[in-house]
Design a protein around this motif. Structure first.
Motif, PDB file in Angstrom:
ATOM      1  N   UNK A  83       0.822  -1.216   0.000  1.00  0.00           N
ATOM      2  CA  UNK A  83       0.000   0.000   0.000  1.00  0.00           C
ATOM      3  C   UNK A  83       0.853   1.262   0.000  1.00  0.00           C
ATOM      4  N   UNK A  84       2.055   1.162   0.594  1.00  0.00           N
ATOM      5  CA  UNK A  84       2.980   2.308   0.576  1.00  0.00           C
ATOM      6  C   UNK A  84       3.498   2.532  -0.840  1.00  0.00           C
ATOM      7  N   UNK A  85       3.806   1.440  -1.525  1.00  0.00           N
ATOM      8  CA  UNK A  85       4.232   1.554  -2.924  1.00  0.00           C
ATOM      9  C   UNK A  85       3.139   2.220  -3.760  1.00  0.00           C
ATOM     10  N   UNK A  86       1.888   1.782  -3.529  1.00  0.00           N
ATOM     11  CA  UNK A  86       0.782   2.388  -4.267  1.00  0.00           C
ATOM     12  C   UNK A  86       0.619   3.859  -3.932  1.00  0.00           C
ATOM     13  N   UNK A  87       0.817   4.227  -2.677  1.00  0.00           N
ATOM     14  CA  UNK A  87       0.711   5.629  -2.252  1.00  0.00           C
ATOM     15  C   UNK A  87       1.779   6.483  -2.931  1.00  0.00           C
ATOM     16  N   UNK A  88       3.001   5.943  -2.989  1.00  0.00           N
ATOM     17  CA  UNK A  88       4.084   6.695  -3.630  1.00  0.00           C
ATOM     18  C   UNK A  88       3.771   6.936  -5.109  1.00  0.00           C
ATOM     19  N   UNK A  89       3.286   5.890  -5.784  1.00  0.00           N
ATOM     20  CA  UNK A  89       2.940   6.036  -7.204  1.00  0.00           C
ATOM     21  C   UNK A  89       1.812   7.040  -7.368  1.00  0.00           C
ATOM     22  N   UNK A  90       0.855   7.017  -6.430  1.00  0.00           N
ATOM     23  CA  UNK A  90      -0.276   7.947  -6.479  1.00  0.00           C
ATOM     24  C   UNK A  90       0.188   9.396  -6.384  1.00  0.00           C
TER      25      UNK A  90
END
Length: 326
Positions: A83-90
């Motif tokens: 979810x952190x990876x997704x947040x960074x991409x977001x």
């Protein structure tokens, strides 16, 4: 139905293959982790022109540096979770769009995944990723400085276009001499040749870092304007239905223009001949019939169009060679 497409190995394929191999070899010799990722940088930065390559390299370098900053700060704070990876991409993708470096998103995601999978996130990891960037992008830049020359192709197009225009003027001269209204002329192939030549000339502009214009491109653009006038002249010639004392002189003018189509030709002599014909109009008896009037008016229109054709060429001047414009 499944079928195989014809394909040949071109410069871009060769440069991509050599660049990928060099990237992997060099980064492995330097002892960098994830050394195979340098090949991805090379593949994505090999472009058709030097200017496109520079833009791609710049976009990837900036976006990857931002990705390194995000990965080095956010993962240690929030943990290496999906979810952190997704947040960074977001957060990351809108930022790259804002600063116009979105072309580097794919390579930046690769960098982020290195941080996501790393056992330890420290300065050495950051330096490792920067070195991957420097090596991969440097090799891509060097590969893209090797570009095939378009000079022969442009010269061939120039000669072909001039040959077609010469044929048109010779046909016009014959139409005037024999008083023929219909001739087997088509401008489609000529216009297609000019469009293809302009496309190559534009690519040649993008292969130079210093100059941003190309004498060939302006030359083909000039020829395109002239072809539009040639089409108007052809239409006017088709309206000539009776013999006129000016037709032999017009035929001579067209023959002169056919013999002097090439780009280094001066137009003053042709303009002088044209003005002589126009001066003779006042000394001729007035048309007596409807057909004679239409013919005379068509000839006058042809003279005006021909003058415009010559003026376009006189404004252009001579076609400069590569060493004269660099």
């Amino acid at each position: 139905m499944f079928r195989l497409n014809p394909y040949r190995i071109g410069w871009r394929t060769i440069k991509t293959a050599v660049g990928m191999a060099l990237g992997v070899i060099i980064t492995k010799l330097l002892g960098l982790d994830n050394y195979a990722s340098s090949a991805i940088l090379v593949v994505l930065c090999i472009k058709d022109t030097k200017m496109h390559s520079v833009h791609a390299i710049f976009s990837r370098f900036v976006s990857c540096l931002i990705a390194i900053g995000f990965g080095a700060t956010i993962f240690p704070l929030l943990g290496q979770h999906a979810w952190v990876l997704g947040l960074i991409v977001l957060l990351f993708i809108p930022l790259t769009v804002t600063i116009n470096t979105q072309e580097g998103v794919v390579t930046s995601i690769v960098i982020l995944l290195h941080f996501f999978n790393a056992d330890v996130i420290d300065v050495s990891l950051m330096l490792n990723e920067v070195m991957l960037l420097v090596v991969g992008l440097s090799i891509a830049f060097i590969m893209n400085t090797i570009m095939p020359s378009f000079e022969k192709a442009l010269t061939d197009y120039q000669n072909n276009i001039e040959t077609q225009i010469r044929h048109i003027f010779e046909t016009y001269s014959t139409m005037c001499i024999k008083n023929i209204q219909q001739a087997d002329l088509s401008f489609n192939q000529l216009l297609l040749s000019i469009q293809q030549a302009k496309s190559i000339a534009f690519r040649d502009v993008k292969n130079h870092f210093v100059r941003n214009e190309n004498s060939y491109y302006h030359y083909f653009d000039m020829r395109q304007d002239q072809v539009e006038i040639l089409q108007r002249i052809h239409h006017s010639l088709q309206l000539i239905t009776v013999d006129d004392p000016l037709l032999p002189k017009l035929a001579t003018l067209f023959k002169e223009m056919a013999d002097n189509v090439n780009e280094n030709n001066y137009t003053a002599m042709r303009l002088h001949l044209l003005y002589e014909i126009r001066l003779q109009i006042d000394d001729l008896p007035l048309p007596q019939t409807h057909d004679e009037l239409y013919t005379r008016s068509s000839i006058i229109q042809i003279l005006y169009d021909t003058e415009e054709y010559l003026h376009i060429k006189s404004k252009f001047g001579s076609l400069k060679l590569y060493h004269q414009v660099t």
